[in-house]
Structure formats: C-alpha cells, structure tokens
Motif scaffolding. Structure first.
Motif, mmCIF file in Angstrom:
data_model
loop_
_atom_site.group_PDB
_atom_site.id
_atom_site.type_symbol
_atom_site.label_atom_id
_atom_site.label_comp_id
_atom_site.label_asym_id
_atom_site.label_seq_id
_atom_site.Cartn_x
_atom_site.Cartn_y
_atom_site.Cartn_z
ATOM 1 N N GLY A 183 36.414 14.499 35.868
ATOM 2 C CA GLY A 183 35.275 13.731 35.091
ATOM 3 C C GLY A 183 36.138 13.099 34.002
ATOM 4 N N CYS A 184 35.155 12.304 33.280
ATOM 5 C CA CYS A 184 35.835 11.572 32.185
ATOM 6 C C CYS A 184 34.844 11.238 31.156
ATOM 7 N N THR A 185 35.562 11.263 29.902
ATOM 8 C CA THR A 185 34.707 10.436 28.678
ATOM 9 C C THR A 185 35.488 9.467 28.329
ATOM 10 N N THR A 186 34.847 8.641 27.408
ATOM 11 C CA THR A 186 35.753 7.527 26.798
ATOM 12 C C THR A 186 35.692 7.462 25.384
ATOM 13 N N VAL A 187 36.632 6.912 24.749
ATOM 14 C CA VAL A 187 36.633 6.711 23.085
ATOM 15 C C VAL A 187 37.049 5.335 23.061
ATOM 16 N N THR A 188 36.329 4.675 22.042
ATOM 17 C CA THR A 188 36.779 3.220 21.399
ATOM 18 C C THR A 188 36.683 3.275 20.076
ATOM 19 N N VAL A 189 37.115 2.041 19.556
ATOM 20 C CA VAL A 189 37.539 2.029 18.079
ATOM 21 C C VAL A 189 36.638 0.522 17.788
ATOM 22 N N MET A 190 36.276 0.155 16.519
ATOM 23 C CA MET A 190 36.019 -1.066 16.160
ATOM 24 C C MET A 190 36.926 -1.874 15.472
ATOM 25 N N ASN A 191 36.629 -3.189 15.133
ATOM 26 C CA ASN A 191 37.806 -3.915 14.248
ATOM 27 C C ASN A 191 36.827 -4.854 13.201
ATOM 28 N N GLU A 192 37.656 -5.474 12.545
ATOM 29 C CA GLU A 192 37.191 -6.199 11.478
ATOM 30 C C GLU A 192 36.165 -7.547 12.053
ATOM 31 N N PHE A 211 40.508 9.631 4.001
ATOM 32 C CA PHE A 211 41.524 8.641 3.923
ATOM 33 C C PHE A 211 41.693 7.601 5.189
ATOM 34 N N GLU A 212 40.706 7.704 6.153
ATOM 35 C CA GLU A 212 40.760 6.843 7.173
ATOM 36 C C GLU A 212 39.780 6.053 7.258
ATOM 37 N N CYS A 213 38.423 6.204 6.433
ATOM 38 C CA CYS A 213 37.449 5.400 6.203
ATOM 39 C C CYS A 213 36.567 5.744 5.173
ATOM 40 N N TYR A 214 35.569 4.991 4.844
ATOM 41 C CA TYR A 214 34.858 5.195 3.700
ATOM 42 C C TYR A 214 33.357 5.369 4.139
ATOM 43 N N PHE A 215 32.898 4.966 5.055
ATOM 44 C CA PHE A 215 31.426 4.909 5.555
ATOM 45 C C PHE A 215 31.185 6.183 6.093
ATOM 46 N N LEU A 216 31.887 7.104 7.004
ATOM 47 C CA LEU A 216 31.097 8.258 7.502
ATOM 48 C C LEU A 216 32.257 9.113 7.397
ATOM 49 N N PRO A 262 35.438 -0.241 11.180
ATOM 50 C CA PRO A 262 36.925 -0.428 11.493
ATOM 51 C C PRO A 262 37.843 0.384 10.479
ATOM 52 N N LEU A 263 38.729 1.271 11.331
ATOM 53 C CA LEU A 263 39.639 2.163 10.917
ATOM 54 C C LEU A 263 40.621 1.501 9.765
ATOM 55 N N ALA A 264 40.720 2.485 8.667
ATOM 56 C CA ALA A 264 41.430 2.075 7.400
ATOM 57 C C ALA A 264 41.032 0.868 6.820
ATOM 58 N N VAL A 265 39.823 0.437 6.699
ATOM 59 C CA VAL A 265 39.338 -0.695 6.023
ATOM 60 C C VAL A 265 38.428 -0.269 4.994
ATOM 61 N N PHE A 266 38.774 -0.443 3.898
ATOM 62 C CA PHE A 266 38.066 -0.003 2.704
ATOM 63 C C PHE A 266 37.542 -1.117 1.723
#
Length: 286
Positions: free
Chosen positions: A58-67, A151-156, A108-112
């Motif tokens: 089986g599978c799950t997926t993971v993604t990230v956002m950008n600026e 240290f990786e984000c500020y939103f959540l 986005p990751l590491a955008v503050f």
C-alpha cells in the motif's frame, strides 16, 4: 495498524532505480511505503503504481509547499497557485493508488515573517485547504496536515493549533497527523497531547529525536504507543528518518552528521522496534 517506510530516506523523487529498495522493504515486512510527491506527471506515477501493486504494498504520499504556492500568502494569486499544487499532488496520489496525502501543506518550509500566525493567515489557510479537501474527496483521498516545530515554520507548531485548523476547514477529508519528532520538541505531555487530538488525527510519523533509527534516542516511546492504543488508533505508523545522502534534503532537514550506520539499520531495526512497542502497549508493558 499498518507499517510504512518513508522513502525520503533515499530520494525526493522515486524512479525505477528505487524499485530494489521497495522490494527490500516488502521483504522486511512493511505493509506499505510513503512516497514523496514533489515533481513528475501521471505517466511517471503510473509506473510506480504498477511496481507497488507487483510488490503487494500500500502507499501514502507526502508533499510540501513553496513560496510560489503558499496557502497563507497575502497575494491571492499565490494562494490560487497553492490550490493548484495541492490539486496536482492529490491527483498523483490517486494515480499511485494511495489512500492519503500528508505533510506540512499549510506553508513553505523555513519561511519566517518574524512573528506568529495572524488571523488573516489562518483564514487564508482554511480557505485554500478546504478547496483542496473538496478535490481530495472527489479523488477518494484523505488529507493529513502536519505541524512542524518552531525552528522549521511559524504557522503551525502544536497539536492544538492543528486541531483548530482542522475545525476551521471543517471538511470530512481533511484531518491532521502526529509526528513524534515535532511533538518531542513542542509538546509538554505526549499522552495528553495524543488524547486531546484523538478526534482529529489519522496518520502517525515515527521519528526519533535526532531523525535517526527509532528507539535509539529519547522520544517518550512507551507513553506514545500506549497513548495511541488508548485512543484506538488503527492507521499507518510510518518511519520517517533523514540522512546525508541527499545534500538538498539534508540541508532542509538540518542533518549535518551521520545519525545511523546504514539505511538498512533504520528500516529493519526501526520496524522491529515499532512492532515490539505496539505489541507491548497492548498490555501496558515497557
């Protein structure tokens, strides 16, 4: 309970060259894999789906956002781009035959910004993610949003904030996930935290405090597994570990030293550790 291994330990883009790794994970005893969905098209993922079916995984997926596709951007056009990126990731997950798309899809990751989340940002996030959840429902996919650490984000950055966002989105295909690495940094009481979001989380990342082999660090594992048992969690337990093999990913995850002797140790010893702790938690053993 189903066991999975996140393929980010080896790559940010799964191709045929990674099929032998997938086969090894099957032989090790995993029920599935978690695939990064950062690039590619439907034809590419159809080939991956065939291999997963051949392996019986089986599978799950993971993604990230950008600026350029940021759900909490003050620019409406950027938020529209965020919806489109999430629609694409949902489509690729469906092509793979995956049941769930997870990750920090809120920002986005590491955008503050130098401050905490604003009420406008919370509203923008809820609007974007509700539209994504509607797309996920059409595709038969669940979304599981991941909170990170400060240290990786500020939103959540906490389970409580994440549960609040789930309530704001208010959609049956939008829930949250729990990651032991981030919780180890941000939460004061693991068991209490898990209990507090029992009605909202549908996915779990098993990740050591240093991102190495699960069971070799100081995460409160007994409390974690016992708390998961108490809330009758019965979903995926996916190991997420990071190494130095991929320079860009190592930089993004701040991995500057070797955290384990080999990837094989991570997925073999890690799986055994998960299974033993899960079984022990059923009886309250340590």
């Amino acid at each position: 309970m189903k066991t999975g291994m996140n393929l980010l330990l080896w790559t940010t883009h799964v191709t045929q060259e990674h099929f032998p790794i997938i086969a090894k994970l099957k032989r090790a005893g995993y029920d599935g894999v978690e695939l990064p969905v950062f690039e590619g098209d439907a034809e590419h993922y159809k080939g991956i789906a065939r291999e997963l079916k051949n392996q019986g995984l089986g599978c799950t997926t993971v993604t990230v956002m950008n600026e350029q596709a940021n759900p909490i951007s003050p620019d409406a056009a950027v938020r529209v781009a965020a919806v489109e990126r999430l629609r694409w990731a949902i489509g690729m997950t469906a092509t793979l035959g995956g049941e769930m798309l997870c990750g920090p899809i809120h920002s986005p990751l590491a955008v503050f910004t130098g401050r905490g989340p604003t009420e406008d940002e919370k509203k923008w996030a809820a609007d974007v993610l509700r539209k994504a959840a509607e797309e996920a429902q059409k595709a038969g996919i669940m979304l599981a949003i991941e909170y990170l650490n400060r240290f990786e984000c500020y939103f959540l950055t906490t389970a409580a904030q994440t549960r609040d966002l789930v309530r704001r989105v208010n959609h049956p295909h939008f829930r949250m996930m729990y990651d032991t690495f981030h919780a180890n940094i941000e939460e004061k009481d693991v068991a209490q935290t898990i209990a507090s979001v029992a009605d909202s989380f549908i996915h779990v990342h098993i990740s050591e405090n240093d991102r190495g082999t699960p069971g070799t660090g100081h995460v409160h594992w007994d409390e974690t597994f016992q708390a998961l048992r108490r809330v009758n969690y019965d979903g995926w337990l996916v190991i997420e570990a990071f190494g130095r093999a991929l320079p860009a990913l190592a930089a993004a995850t701040r991995v500057w030293r070797d955290l384990f002797p080999s990837a094989e140790e991570v997925y073999t010893q890690g799986l055994r550790f998960m299974q033993e702790k899960w079984a022990a938690a059923a009886t309250g053993e340590r």
